[in-house]
Design a protein around this motif. Sequence first.
Motif, PDB file in Angstrom:
ATOM      1  N   UNK A 163       0.805  -1.231   0.000  1.00 30.90           N
ATOM      2  CA  UNK A 163       0.000   0.000   0.000  1.00 30.90           C
ATOM      3  C   UNK A 163       0.830   1.270   0.000  1.00 30.90           C
ATOM      4  N   UNK A 164       2.132   1.166  -0.286  1.00 32.96           N
ATOM      5  CA  UNK A 164       2.983   2.363  -0.242  1.00 32.96           C
ATOM      6  C   UNK A 164       3.187   2.902  -1.652  1.00 32.96           C
ATOM      7  N   UNK A 165       3.098   4.223  -1.781  1.00 34.33           N
ATOM      8  CA  UNK A 165       3.411   4.873  -3.058  1.00 34.33           C
ATOM      9  C   UNK A 165       4.894   5.185  -3.037  1.00 34.33           C
ATOM     10  N   UNK A 166       5.680   4.478  -3.836  1.00 37.75           N
ATOM     11  CA  UNK A 166       7.103   4.842  -3.882  1.00 37.75           C
ATOM     12  C   UNK A 166       7.454   5.295  -5.292  1.00 37.75           C
ATOM     13  N   UNK A 167       8.339   6.273  -5.370  1.00 38.59           N
ATOM     14  CA  UNK A 167       8.694   6.854  -6.658  1.00 38.59           C
ATOM     15  C   UNK A 167       9.810   6.032  -7.299  1.00 38.59           C
ATOM     16  N   UNK A 168       9.536   5.442  -8.478  1.00 38.10           N
ATOM     17  CA  UNK A 168      10.567   4.596  -9.093  1.00 38.10           C
ATOM     18  C   UNK A 168      11.841   5.370  -9.437  1.00 38.10           C
ATOM     19  N   UNK A 169      11.699   6.668  -9.711  1.00 37.32           N
ATOM     20  CA  UNK A 169      12.871   7.476 -10.080  1.00 37.32           C
ATOM     21  C   UNK A 169      13.769   7.747  -8.880  1.00 37.32           C
ATOM     22  N   UNK A 170      13.150   8.078  -7.753  1.00 35.86           N
ATOM     23  CA  UNK A 170      13.940   8.615  -6.623  1.00 35.86           C
ATOM     24  C   UNK A 170      13.969   7.752  -5.377  1.00 35.86           C
ATOM     25  N   UNK A 171      13.222   6.655  -5.374  1.00 36.33           N
ATOM     26  CA  UNK A 171      13.140   5.881  -4.129  1.00 36.33           C
ATOM     27  C   UNK A 171      13.454   4.398  -4.301  1.00 36.33           C
ATOM     28  N   UNK A 172      13.804   3.993  -5.500  1.00 36.57           N
ATOM     29  CA  UNK A 172      14.112   2.573  -5.755  1.00 36.57           C
ATOM     30  C   UNK A 172      15.479   2.485  -6.428  1.00 36.57           C
ATOM     31  N   UNK A 173      16.350   1.624  -5.906  1.00 34.30           N
ATOM     32  CA  UNK A 173      17.676   1.423  -6.518  1.00 34.30           C
ATOM     33  C   UNK A 173      17.944  -0.072  -6.651  1.00 34.30           C
ATOM     34  N   UNK A 174      18.333  -0.487  -7.833  1.00 38.65           N
ATOM     35  CA  UNK A 174      18.690  -1.893  -8.075  1.00 38.65           C
ATOM     36  C   UNK A 174      20.165  -2.066  -7.715  1.00 38.65           C
ATOM     37  N   UNK A 175      20.476  -3.166  -7.032  1.00 36.63           N
ATOM     38  CA  UNK A 175      21.857  -3.405  -6.569  1.00 36.63           C
ATOM     39  C   UNK A 175      22.314  -4.817  -6.943  1.00 36.63           C
ATOM     40  N   UNK A 176      23.607  -5.046  -6.768  1.00 42.31           N
ATOM     41  CA  UNK A 176      24.169  -6.370  -7.041  1.00 42.31           C
ATOM     42  C   UNK A 176      24.059  -7.231  -5.787  1.00 42.31           C
ATOM     43  N   UNK A 177      22.853  -7.677  -5.520  1.00 40.03           N
ATOM     44  CA  UNK A 177      22.579  -8.483  -4.335  1.00 40.03           C
ATOM     45  C   UNK A 177      22.148  -7.618  -3.161  1.00 40.03           C
ATOM     46  N   UNK A 178      21.416  -8.270  -2.239  1.00 37.91           N
ATOM     47  CA  UNK A 178      21.029  -7.580  -1.000  1.00 37.91           C
ATOM     48  C   UNK A 178      22.275  -7.278  -0.174  1.00 37.91           C
ATOM     49  N   UNK A 179      23.304  -8.092  -0.334  1.00 40.56           N
ATOM     50  CA  UNK A 179      24.549  -7.864   0.401  1.00 40.56           C
ATOM     51  C   UNK A 179      25.099  -6.482   0.045  1.00 40.56           C
ATOM     52  N   UNK A 180      25.060  -6.133  -1.248  1.00 45.35           N
ATOM     53  CA  UNK A 180      25.531  -4.798  -1.630  1.00 45.35           C
ATOM     54  C   UNK A 180      24.616  -3.720  -1.067  1.00 45.35           C
ATOM     55  N   UNK A 181      23.309  -3.946  -1.152  1.00 47.25           N
ATOM     56  CA  UNK A 181      22.361  -2.927  -0.672  1.00 47.25           C
ATOM     57  C   UNK A 181      22.570  -2.662   0.827  1.00 47.25           C
ATOM     58  N   UNK A 182      22.788  -3.734   1.588  1.00 50.37           N
ATOM     59  CA  UNK A 182      22.992  -3.580   3.034  1.00 50.37           C
ATOM     60  C   UNK A 182      24.293  -2.806   3.287  1.00 50.37           C
ATOM     61  N   UNK A 183      25.326  -3.164   2.555  1.00 49.53           N
ATOM     62  CA  UNK A 183      26.619  -2.490   2.696  1.00 49.53           C
ATOM     63  C   UNK A 183      26.469  -0.999   2.362  1.00 49.53           C
ATOM     64  N   UNK A 184      25.818  -0.695   1.243  1.00 45.10           N
ATOM     65  CA  UNK A 184      25.658   0.700   0.812  1.00 45.10           C
ATOM     66  C   UNK A 184      24.864   1.504   1.841  1.00 45.10           C
ATOM     67  N   UNK A 185      23.773   0.913   2.352  1.00 47.57           N
ATOM     68  CA  UNK A 185      22.929   1.650   3.307  1.00 47.57           C
ATOM     69  C   UNK A 185      23.725   1.968   4.576  1.00 47.57           C
ATOM     70  N   UNK A 186      24.530   1.008   4.997  1.00 49.91           N
ATOM     71  CA  UNK A 186      25.330   1.231   6.214  1.00 49.91           C
ATOM     72  C   UNK A 186      26.407   2.295   5.958  1.00 49.91           C
ATOM     73  N   UNK A 187      27.131   2.156   4.848  1.00 53.51           N
ATOM     74  CA  UNK A 187      28.201   3.132   4.563  1.00 53.51           C
ATOM     75  C   UNK A 187      27.610   4.533   4.390  1.00 53.51           C
ATOM     76  N   UNK A 188      26.412   4.616   3.828  1.00 58.62           N
ATOM     77  CA  UNK A 188      25.795   5.917   3.574  1.00 58.62           C
ATOM     78  C   UNK A 188      25.331   6.598   4.864  1.00 58.62           C
ATOM     79  N   UNK A 189      25.106   5.791   5.908  1.00 58.75           N
ATOM     80  CA  UNK A 189      24.414   6.322   7.086  1.00 58.75           C
ATOM     81  C   UNK A 189      25.303   6.497   8.304  1.00 58.75           C
TER      82      UNK A 189
END
Length: 380
Positions: free
Chosen positions: A78-104
Amino acid sequence: MKSKLPDIGTTIFTVMSKMAADCGAINLSQGFPDFDCPDRLRELVTEHLNGRKNQYPPMAGILPLREQIAAKVHTLYGAQVCPENEVTVTSGATEAIFDAIQATVGRGDEVILFDPAYDCYDPAIRLAGATPVRLPLTSPAYEIDFEALASAITPRTRMVMINSPHNPCGSILSRDALDKLAATIRGHDIVVLSDEVYEHMVFDGRGHASVLGHDELRDKSFAVFSFGKTYHATGWKLAYCVAPAGFTAEFRKVHQFVTFTSVSFLQYALADYMRECPQHATELSSFYQAKRDRFCELLAPSRFRFTPSAGTYFQLADYSELSDEDDMSFVTRLTREHGVAAIPLSPFFASPQPESRIIRFCFCKEDATLAAATERLCAL
Ligand code: PMP
Ligand code: GLN
């Protein structure tokens, strides 16, 4: 050379899969299916590979795939998310987790996570220079102790990591637990990193409670999902992160210099397949519930003790009636002498667990594999 991760060895998944291969054991350790991804999906991959989709796709992922992700998130949560600004495709969830941590987070920051914890979390926090603060999940149901969480929050706490459905425990967070999490971090400058790679493996009609379906948490969360799990294609290492635009902007600053982008023709194939076959994802829970039930039924006559998993494709089992060995010694002997590989639980904890007598089996296998493995397990 001075190590940045002196106490980290080779991941237990690699260790156990290699041991299984070396001994010719049935591999119920590392989580991957022994059946293939859907035929139609492979057809689409071939089409796009031969259709010249072989150069760099956009840094954030191809738009048609991000649009499919946004549509799915809307339908399911039920969430409206913007494909342009709120969704990013990554090379595995492992990369996404790493990126989110490094970014924060960085030096001086604390990140709260719960033991047992999936193994890539802690090193990613430490590589960012931050401090992992590891709280135990409560036994026997592996739940979050929200009073302990409240007490662990300090002015340095910048992130809380959650994982539901949970690897390795197979437990799930309820909507009520998400409400409690929201209440506990309210008023603090804390970001949530929610690992939801097993979103489509939730059993007994309970349904997945995503942070994306929670108005308060959605605005402060990175939510991570994996195509590898959902489409029986763990080797593709394709995943995505959904987060508010401000978070996503920071996330992409890291992503663009970790991998820049992810395999192009697979993204096109997945975009088409998600549009053509949305039921693949929504029917997955019943598919895996049948596997869980089959595995539990076959394991029931053994001397392993277990409570059926609420989600994921993993099943924990207590072997204390069989042996008093520590869990690493037990899985080594199980693999070498009895021909079934499993994962010990202790590598998922910050501190040694000499008393732990619990191991994890992976049941995303053909019925014949489950039958052969449980025959050996029942003979113990
Ligand atoms: N989180 C959890 C809880 C997992 O179990 C896994 C992989 N099994 C990952 C993240 C990583 O997923 P991927 O293979 O897409 O990197
Ligand atoms: N997540 C998979 C598991 O839990 C393994 C992934 C990996 O080997 N990196 O078994």
